[in-house]
Write a protein that holds these residues in place. Structure first.
Motif, PDB file in Angstrom:
ATOM      1  N   UNK A 198       0.917  -1.136   0.035  1.00 32.36           N
ATOM      2  CA  UNK A 198       0.014  -0.042   0.099  1.00 32.36           C
ATOM      3  C   UNK A 198       0.845   1.253  -0.020  1.00 32.36           C
ATOM      4  N   UNK A 235       4.115   5.828  -5.399  1.00 29.30           N
ATOM      5  CA  UNK A 235       3.964   6.034  -6.697  1.00 29.30           C
ATOM      6  C   UNK A 235       3.009   6.992  -7.237  1.00 29.30           C
ATOM      7  N   UNK A 236       1.747   6.825  -6.566  1.00 27.47           N
ATOM      8  CA  UNK A 236       0.539   7.901  -6.800  1.00 27.47           C
ATOM      9  C   UNK A 236       1.151   9.352  -6.690  1.00 27.47           C
ATOM     10  N   UNK A 280       2.458   1.573  -3.333  1.00 27.64           N
ATOM     11  CA  UNK A 280       1.497   2.195  -4.264  1.00 27.64           C
ATOM     12  C   UNK A 280       1.048   3.732  -4.169  1.00 27.64           C
ATOM     13  N   UNK A 316       3.617  10.197  -9.567  1.00 34.04           N
ATOM     14  CA  UNK A 316       3.250  10.382 -10.709  1.00 34.04           C
ATOM     15  C   UNK A 316       2.304  11.395 -10.781  1.00 34.04           C
ATOM     16  N   UNK A 317       1.250  11.717  -9.789  1.00 39.27           N
ATOM     17  CA  UNK A 317       0.304  12.686 -10.072  1.00 39.27           C
ATOM     18  C   UNK A 317       0.881  13.766  -9.634  1.00 39.27           C
ATOM     19  N   UNK A 363       4.279  17.318 -13.104  1.00 41.42           N
ATOM     20  CA  UNK A 363       3.713  16.520 -13.937  1.00 41.42           C
ATOM     21  C   UNK A 363       3.981  17.038 -15.501  1.00 41.42           C
TER      22      UNK A 363
END
Lengths: 335, 335
Positions: B7, B13-14, B10, B17-18, B22
């Motif tokens: 978790x 990474x979230x 993730x 990436x977000x 960007x």
């Protein structure tokens, strides 16, 4: 990457990580013995940031001998079979060879006759079938051959005869950030032609016996390389660490072999600082694969000799012995 | 990995990436000219699965010359400076050399005198300072030297003198799945000692001029390799594609150079199928770096010659010319 694409990437990763085979055993073809335990302990120690044995991502190098370690090497190395099988095409291109030995023997007796040739004759065939063409033509020819050729004893494609437990180790190490390299006495160009589809290992992660090439231009002025009979690296015995230095430039942290040709690679690996692991595959399973040695009193064969001296060295130095018979629940993927 | 760890991975990474930069421009040091457009178009075409020019991940290979392409090569290649700087340590270890030329000259006149030596003498110094020690000792010595040595003209560490726009290209290609390789006429072992921290390129992604090594055991029985004066690969000119084949085993899809030593690498790259891109860095910026050629009538120098013939070939074949003066908003990170 747009934000929408980014969202989809994240969603895909989330699915893969949360819903994928979360707690599946990555080494399911292995018995729960000392060898499996040593591999798992090595990976856990070297990838845990809080461990004193942590290895940074960029230093995670794993090396594997191929013949007898990743796939079957009996009754003869796969590359030798390729060279023998290629004789008819060679003779077609150079008809004068048809009357010369050892080509004459292979033309009349096929692969079976070729396998009975003396080492001197086999080397002659290897030199003539492995050099003189472009690197691109060679790779295409090997790829075509390996897609249909079979091991005559097993009546199966050579690529079916990789060891399932070793394929699991390759995958397990990669999933833990290790770059997996093949370090083979076989031809570097030969193995690179099928390493990606057979082991998930790209050409640049194959170190092997290598000959020089010569740069030139074809009739359309396009640049290409020709394979030459000029040995650069004999990647066996002491040549293995030398090849590792030449191509990889880092000492491996873990190395797998099965014969005296791997001795120096295992010594070089374990001489590095921190945690290093050396492992030897023992062919002690006459029922499912072969039993040859001659360690443990097993018969000697033309290929893949594990000497008593190397066996003793492995015991003395605490290297891990992998018994096919006892450590592997299954040997092949087709079982 | 536990579900909790999963978790957190993730979530990280979230965030990356977000919320990360960007839509930041990955090539922000580049002017919005033809060179930048060509690089971006190449990456977009070859990484878009729906594009006819899509290149699978395992085939994404990018190669870069080092001297004059990734960092400053004036007044002399960095490796030559290392060898000259190493003379005092060599003479200390072998005092009889103190009376011999060219060592005597360097001992009294330092690096400045060394740089005035004839090529023959420089080669003598290079051979004696680059061989005879263990590969581990050599790497440690280079790493120590590069951490404190300076370019005498710039009064800065050599590692400050990498080109910011090229560092951006390396990163941009890697973020798009390309493995970035240095393919240098310089010593493979030399460049591998600092490639990770200087360019984010691990040792195994450096192809360079390589000499043989010899396997042996130290007094404690530990395996190690000694650097020998036995040339395996002269990684310049035609040696560059030969070195690419030896170490990488795949034709690059994109290659960057700046001199006649890179000609064959660029020809080999563009002779592959599908979309391939060759780029040449032009040193045409006397104000911020140097102007030398002799293409475009610029002065010839000891190093990094871009001949008129190669310049003409580049124009004819549609290779991309990178003008330092016009294509780069800034040359160095410290600007």
């Amino acid at each position: 990457m747009s934000n929408t694409q980014r969202f989809h990437s994240v969603a895909a990763l989330l699915l893969a990580l949360l819903c994928g085979a979360a707690d599946a055993d990555p080494l399911e073809s292995w018995d729960d013995g000392a060898a499996k335990k040593a591999i798992v302990a090595f990976v856990e120690k070297t990838t845990d940031k809080t461990s004193p044995d942590f290895v940074p991502l960029e230093e995670r190098i794993a090396t594997f001998d191929q013949d007898g370690t990743l796939w079957v090497e009996q009754p003869m190395y796969v590359q030798v079979m390729y060279c023998i099988d290629r004789v008819p095409a060679l003779v077609k291109a150079r008809p004068s060879l048809a009357a010369d030995e050892p080509y004459k023997t292979v033309m009349s007796g096929g692969r079976a006759a070729g396998l009975k040739l003396r080492e001197y004759d086999l080397i002659k065939i290897m030199e003539s079938t492995l050099t003189g063409m472009s690197t691109d033509a060679f790779r295409a020819d090997v790829a075509k051959w390996i897609a249909q050729a079979k091991n005559s004893s097993w009546k199966r494609p050579f690529t079916d005869l990789t060891y399932a437990p070793m394929q699991e180790v390759l995958k397990y190490l990669r999933e833990n950030g290790y770059r997996t390299y093949i370090v083979t006495g076989g031809g570097q160009d030969f193995v690179r032609a099928y390493s990606q589809q057979t082991y998930g290992i790209p050409p640049e992660q194959v170190v092997g016996t290598a000959a020089g090439t010569t740069f030139g231009y074809d009739k359309n002025g396009k640049a290409f390389l020709t394979k030459e009979p000029r040995l650069l690296l004999n990647d066996d015995n002491a040549g293995k660490p030398e090849g590792i230095h030449l191509v990889i430039g880092q000492r491996p942290h873990i190395a797998f072999g099965n014969s005296i040709g791997d001795q120096q690679m295992l010594e070089y690996t374990t001489a590095g600082g921190g945690v290093r692991l050396a492992l030897l595959v023992l062919h002690d399973d006459a029922r499912r694969e072969y039993a040859y040695g001659p360690a443990q009193g097993l018969p000697d064969t033309k290929v893949g000799t594990l000497s008593q001296a190397l066996y003793d060295e492995a015991i003395k130095k605490g290297w891990i012995l992998i018994s096919m018979q006892n450590d592997w629940k299954r040997v092949f993927g087709f079982e």
